[in-house]
Scaffold this motif. Structure first.
Motif, PDB file in Angstrom:
ATOM      1  N   TRP A  52       0.834  -1.218   0.000  1.00 57.58           N
ATOM      2  CA  TRP A  52       0.000   0.000   0.000  1.00 57.58           C
ATOM      3  C   TRP A  52       0.858   1.253   0.000  1.00 57.58           C
ATOM      4  N   GLN A  53       1.994   1.188   0.668  1.00 61.10           N
ATOM      5  CA  GLN A  53       2.911   2.331   0.627  1.00 61.10           C
ATOM      6  C   GLN A  53       3.325   2.617  -0.820  1.00 61.10           C
ATOM      7  N   LEU A  54       3.641   1.525  -1.545  1.00 57.14           N
ATOM      8  CA  LEU A  54       4.040   1.667  -2.947  1.00 57.14           C
ATOM      9  C   LEU A  54       2.906   2.225  -3.798  1.00 57.14           C
ATOM     10  N   SER A  55       1.701   1.728  -3.549  1.00 58.69           N
ATOM     11  CA  SER A  55       0.598   2.129  -4.422  1.00 58.69           C
ATOM     12  C   SER A  55       0.065   3.515  -4.090  1.00 58.69           C
ATOM     13  N   ALA A  56       0.437   4.047  -2.920  1.00 53.09           N
ATOM     14  CA  ALA A  56      -0.074   5.373  -2.541  1.00 53.09           C
ATOM     15  C   ALA A  56       0.317   6.438  -3.572  1.00 53.09           C
ATOM     16  N   VAL A  57       1.486   6.275  -4.203  1.00 58.71           N
ATOM     17  CA  VAL A  57       1.915   7.245  -5.225  1.00 58.71           C
ATOM     18  C   VAL A  57       0.818   7.373  -6.298  1.00 58.71           C
ATOM     19  N   GLY A  58       0.331   6.209  -6.764  1.00 57.67           N
ATOM     20  CA  GLY A  58      -0.713   6.205  -7.794  1.00 57.67           C
ATOM     21  C   GLY A  58      -2.045   6.717  -7.259  1.00 57.67           C
ATOM     22  N   TRP A  59      -2.371   6.366  -6.006  1.00 59.06           N
ATOM     23  CA  TRP A  59      -3.650   6.821  -5.442  1.00 59.06           C
ATOM     24  C   TRP A  59      -3.666   8.336  -5.277  1.00 59.06           C
TER      25      TRP A  59
END
Ligand SMILES: C[S@@+](CC[C@H](N)C(=O)[O-])C[C@H]1O[C@@H](n2cnc3c(N)ncnc32)[C@H](O)[C@@H]1O
Length: 288
Positions: free
Chosen positions: A14-21
């Motif tokens: 989720w830390q990684l995907s937060a950039v996209g979110w």
């Protein structure tokens, strides 16, 4: 793998995907309008009320709840990923929203809050990703005042989730990987792990909620202006997919992308890409 290790791995995703979110916030928030609206109708936040939003991400539906409770109310968003919380805080600051607060939590059930302090609670697209969702629902029950409602949304049948189907079909043409469709494992946290209403309602009953009901409806989930933009959203906001793409060669990644864009253009020949999915929206009340 221990529960703590699995949770730590999931937090990293989720830390990684937060950039996209954060970057594609409107792709999710705009598509989410109908399901958020329905969740808020069911949660019944009143002006001046206090609402807890678990797995708040970058603030959906926390900011709509903040509108509903007004300047004398308060919304607390909790999330396991610091980068999501940071994104929500930045949005609040940029839009001068002062009746919300966002905090990072160590696990889905350690809120560090006094008991019975909230009039309502929501959890949108969050419970299915938790390692111990039952403990999360119990913690929310404890945080609610008697009479308070929890409204949670999860993704329903994987067969009715167009984005999941497309992603899986395209990737499977290039890489041998375990299929989510047709048999998701309910024990493994992921997009469709709580797709059966009986499983979701079971968590509510076990936590002590009453009047538990589930609405099942197809709702838009992601919207993008073009096929390319939609694939950018997938490449940057889906944790397991980000990891998969990192593990393959640039050449293979480009081949998957080209294939996906071809497929998307043929499914959405005239404009925006709107992916829908079956959603479960489950409501329960804390009675005592
Ligand atoms: C699909 S996003 C949904 C975010 C937001 N509620 C929305 O509807 O846009 C899932 C969110 O759940 C959070 N999450 C995942 N596992 C969690 C856990 N164990 N405890 C709290 N939050 C968690 C993620 O960090 C992410 O922000």
């Amino acid at each position: 793998m221990s529960v703590a290790t699995l949770r730590a791995d999931k937090r990293e995703e989720w830390q990684l995907s937060a950039v996209g979110w954060v970057k594609y916030r409107s792709s999710f928030a705009d598509a989410g309008v109908p399901s958020v609206r329905r969740m808020i109708q069911l949660a019944r936040p009143a002006p001046g009320g206090r609402v807890l939003d678990l797995a708040c991400g970058v603030g959906v539906p926390a900011f709509d709840l903040a509108d509903a409770v007004g300047p004398t109310g308060f919304v607390l968003g909790l999330d396991i990923a610091e980068a999501m919380v940071a994104g929500a805080r930045r949005w609040a600051a940029a839009h001068a929203v002062t009746n919300v607060e966002f905090r990072t939590i160590p696990t889905e059930y350690e809120f560090d809050l006094p008991a019975a302090g909230f009039d309502a609670a929501t959890c949108r697209a969050g419970l299915q990703y938790m390692v111990e969702p039952g403990r999360a629902v119990r913690a929310v029950h404890e945080a609610l005042k008697p009479g308070g409602r929890l409204v949670a949304m999860t993704v329903g049948s994987p067969q009715r989730c167009t984005s999941l189907r497309l992603l899986e079909d395209v990737v499977a043409r290039h890489i041998d990987m375990p299929a989510l469709i047709p048999d998701p494992d309910p024990e493994v946290p992921g997009t469709v792990s709580l797709s059966d209403p009986a499983d979701l309602e079971g968590l509510y009953h076990a936590a002590g909620f009453t009047d538990v009901t589930t609405e099942i409806a197809d709702h838009p989930i992601v919207r993008a202006g073009s096929a390319e933009e939609y694939w950018d959203v997938c490449e940057q906001s889906a944790g397991p997919f980000i990891l998969l793409l990192r593990s393959i060669s640039p050449r293979l990644r480009d081949a998957i992308r080209a294939d996906a864009i071809r497929e998307l253009r043929s499914a959405f020949p005239t404009g925006p890409v709107v992916m829908t999915g079956e959603t479960l929206i489950t409501t329960g009340t804390r009675t005592s």
